[in-house]
Enzyme design. Structure first.
Site, short mmCIF file in Angstrom:
data_model
loop_
_atom_site.label_atom_id
_atom_site.label_comp_id
_atom_site.label_asym_id
_atom_site.label_seq_id
_atom_site.Cartn_x
_atom_site.Cartn_y
_atom_site.Cartn_z
N LYS A 19 14.08 -17.61 45.10
CA LYS A 19 15.11 -17.27 44.24
C LYS A 19 14.72 -17.74 42.68
O LYS A 19 15.04 -16.94 41.79
CB LYS A 19 16.50 -18.11 44.67
CG LYS A 19 16.87 -17.93 45.71
CD LYS A 19 18.09 -18.71 46.11
CE LYS A 19 17.60 -20.18 45.96
NZ LYS A 19 16.94 -20.47 47.31
N GLY A 43 14.19 -26.39 44.86
CA GLY A 43 12.76 -26.72 44.39
C GLY A 43 12.47 -25.48 44.15
O GLY A 43 11.71 -24.90 44.68
N HIS A 44 12.84 -25.00 42.86
CA HIS A 44 12.35 -23.61 42.39
C HIS A 44 10.67 -23.63 42.09
O HIS A 44 10.88 -24.39 40.81
CB HIS A 44 13.10 -23.06 41.45
CG HIS A 44 14.46 -22.65 41.92
ND1 HIS A 44 15.03 -22.26 43.10
CD2 HIS A 44 15.78 -23.06 41.21
CE1 HIS A 44 16.06 -22.23 43.16
NE2 HIS A 44 16.71 -22.60 42.05
N LYS A 334 7.48 -12.15 48.92
CA LYS A 334 6.42 -12.69 49.91
C LYS A 334 5.92 -11.48 51.02
O LYS A 334 5.50 -11.70 52.07
CB LYS A 334 6.73 -14.03 50.42
CG LYS A 334 6.93 -15.08 49.64
CD LYS A 334 6.94 -16.27 50.08
CE LYS A 334 5.98 -17.30 49.56
NZ LYS A 334 6.06 -18.55 50.04
P1 GDP Z 1 13.21 -20.85 45.73
O1 GDP Z 1 13.79 -22.30 45.96
O2 GDP Z 1 14.03 -19.96 46.48
O3 GDP Z 1 12.90 -20.69 44.46
O4 GDP Z 1 11.63 -20.89 46.63
P2 GDP Z 1 10.28 -21.85 46.39
O5 GDP Z 1 10.10 -22.02 45.15
O6 GDP Z 1 10.49 -22.86 47.43
O7 GDP Z 1 9.38 -21.00 47.38
C1 GDP Z 1 9.10 -19.97 46.64
C2 GDP Z 1 7.35 -19.89 46.64
O8 GDP Z 1 6.91 -18.84 46.98
C3 GDP Z 1 6.71 -20.51 45.36
O9 GDP Z 1 6.06 -21.36 45.62
C4 GDP Z 1 6.64 -19.10 44.67
O10 GDP Z 1 5.43 -19.18 43.75
C5 GDP Z 1 6.18 -18.46 45.91
N1 GDP Z 1 6.44 -16.90 45.93
C6 GDP Z 1 7.52 -16.40 45.35
N2 GDP Z 1 7.37 -15.02 45.54
C7 GDP Z 1 6.22 -14.81 46.16
C8 GDP Z 1 5.58 -13.54 46.73
O11 GDP Z 1 5.74 -12.40 46.60
N3 GDP Z 1 4.33 -13.80 46.98
C9 GDP Z 1 3.81 -15.13 47.42
N4 GDP Z 1 2.47 -14.93 48.02
N5 GDP Z 1 4.37 -16.26 46.94
C10 GDP Z 1 5.57 -16.09 46.25
#
Ligand code: GDP
Length: 435
Positions: A19, A43-44, A334
């Site tokens: 997100k 934890g974005h 991802k």
């Molecule tokens: P949030 O809390 O929903 O923002 O999610 P997190 O930050 O915990 O997890 C997302 C992780 O995946 C982060 O380390 C991002 O940099 C990484 N990320 C986000 N989109 C992608 C993607 O499309 N591919 C890959 N390989 N990593 C991604």
């Protein structure tokens, strides 16, 4: 985003869907970004210009110069952690001053005693622990609901602050004693706040009023969800949930505006599934595919570093998230992590007591009993991180996306193929009448 619109970006799984990256992307079109629930447990992780920034409480819009960032009264605020996050951002060259950030004076405060209680409870619960982040968020929400909370505005009135802390500790110390932990004194609590108290006062204000005024001027508001739909305290996999309501319906409540200000809801889902902490996760993989997803997808908690449980995408759970949030369109993140996995499985139904279910059975305690029914789709081997248009994607990746869209009856408008801000495939707006 249109003038005077309000878009909620909400996690459609158990959080960690990416997100932060999506909010960061859509923030470019917004005038204000507001956090409406949760605390420093979010934890974005954002990667901008190759530099990694982890945000826990401050809205992801902070990385866009000129965007107003708001922490609504539906959030619980740890003043010490908030000041530390400001320092971290300053070290990364991002200035956080009162022109950029507004914190609701009505937001409940997370105190040192809440963190101690969080830890004490998890330790006492042993194997039955919920797997909280230990940041005091649950106990702070409890105090809000029991009308005992210290609120951010109390930081401006030291005598009132002391009175409230004293009243609160009467019961909190009884709980700490019950868990065999030492009591805390009002002096300790107040001393912990003192180094940051004055510094935070200029940031306090009326979050709802500020957002309503912005909306009245045609401003566009991005509501930034934390955690995910299946962790919602009312609608998630209870009791393994977070202590606030994460769904889009709570965005207006937590921000302090009327529901009309929310005009659209974007759901974010990974192309597979992960979950941190305990609780039902029917599509979990304990095999080498699960390990691969964890390794390639770097599935370790952004706040705690805990390894995340990994598994296949659960479409019944996604349909459920779509329903309880009113999600109109999806972003899939991802997708690149699935490279080399063949076949890719997607759970289409749950069999529960011999019956196939297309949506999650409503009683969450029953979920672990259900068995997932999978569709196997051919995988892809190509590196897709450079893909920017649907035509750049391998046919099997497109097939998987089309399968998901058809199964949940929502359009996918963006597919993330890497952590970077620009690593996305954008799909043209649909013209076939889909929402
Ligand atoms: P949030 O809390 O929903 O923002 O999610 P997190 O930050 O915990 O997890 C997302 C992780 O995946 C982060 O380390 C991002 O940099 C990484 N990320 C986000 N989109 C992608 C993607 O499309 N591919 C890959 N390989 N990593 C991604």
């Amino acid at each position: 985003m249109n003038p005077a619109s309000g878009l909620v970006v909400v996690g459609a799984q158990w959080g960690d869907e990416g997100k932060g990256k999506l909010v960061d992307l859509y923030a470019a079109e917004a005038d204000a970004v507001v956090r409406y629930q949760g605390g420093t447990n979010a934890g974005h992780t954002l990667v901008v210009d190759g530099r990694k920034t982890v945000l826990h409480l401050i809205p992801s819009g902070i990385l866009h110069p000129g965007k107003r960032c708001v922490i609504g009264s539906g959030c619980v605020v740890d003043p010490v952690a908030l000041a530390a996050e400001m320092d971290e951002l300053a070290a990364a060259g991002v200035t956080v001053d009162p022109t950029r950030l507004l914190v609701s004076f009505a937001a409940p405060v997370i105190l040192e005693v809440h963190k101690r209680l969080d830890h004490a409870r998890e330790a006492s619960a042993g194997a039955a622990k919920i797997g909280t982040t230990g940041r005091g968020i649950g106990p702070a929400y409890e105090d809000a609901v029991s009308r005992a909370a210290v609120r951010m505005g109390d930081l401006a009135a030291p005598e009132r602050l002391r009175r409230r802390v004293e009243a609160l500790l009467f019961e909190k110390n009884a709980l700490l004693r019950a868990h065999g932990r030492p009591e805390v004194t009002p002096d300790e609590i107040i001393a912990a706040l003192e180094p940051v108290r004055e510094r935070l006062l200029p940031f306090l204000g009326d979050a709802g009023a500020s957002l309503a005024a912005l909306n009245a001027d045609g401003g566009r508001i991005l509501f930034e969800g934390a955690q995910g739909a299946l962790l919602d305290v009312w609608h998630g996999t209870y009791p393994f949930v977070t202590s606030s309501s994460t769904v889009a319906g709570n965005a207006a409540v937590g921000a302090g505006v009327g529901p009309q200000l929310v005009t659209d809801v974007l759901g974010v889902t990974k192309a597979y599934a992960t979950r941190v902490g305990s609780g039902p996760f029917t599509t979990e993989l304990d095999d080498e595919v699960g390990a691969l997803l964890r390794r390639v997808g770097r599935e370790f908690g952004a706040t705690t570093g805990r390894p995340r449980r990994c598994g296949w995408l659960d479409l019944p759970a996604l349909r459920y998230a779509i329903r309880i949030n009113g999600i109109t369109r999806l972003a899939v993140t991802k997708l690149d992590v699935l490279r080399g996995i063949d076949p890719v499985r997607v759970c289409t139904h749950h069999a529960w007591r011999g019956q196939p279910y297309a949506v999650m059975p409503g009683v969450s305690d029953a979920w672990p009993e259900s068995t997932p029914v999978y569709e196997s789709l051919p995988g892809f081997t190509e590196d897709i991180s450079a893909a920017r248009t649907p035509a750049d994607l391998p046919a099997n990746a497109r097939r998987l996306l089309a399968f998901i869209e058809a199964a949940v009856e929502r359009p996918i408008e963006l597919v993330s193929v890497g952590p970077g801000r620009e690593e996305n495939v954008r799909f043209a707006a649909r013209t076939d009448g889909a929402p």
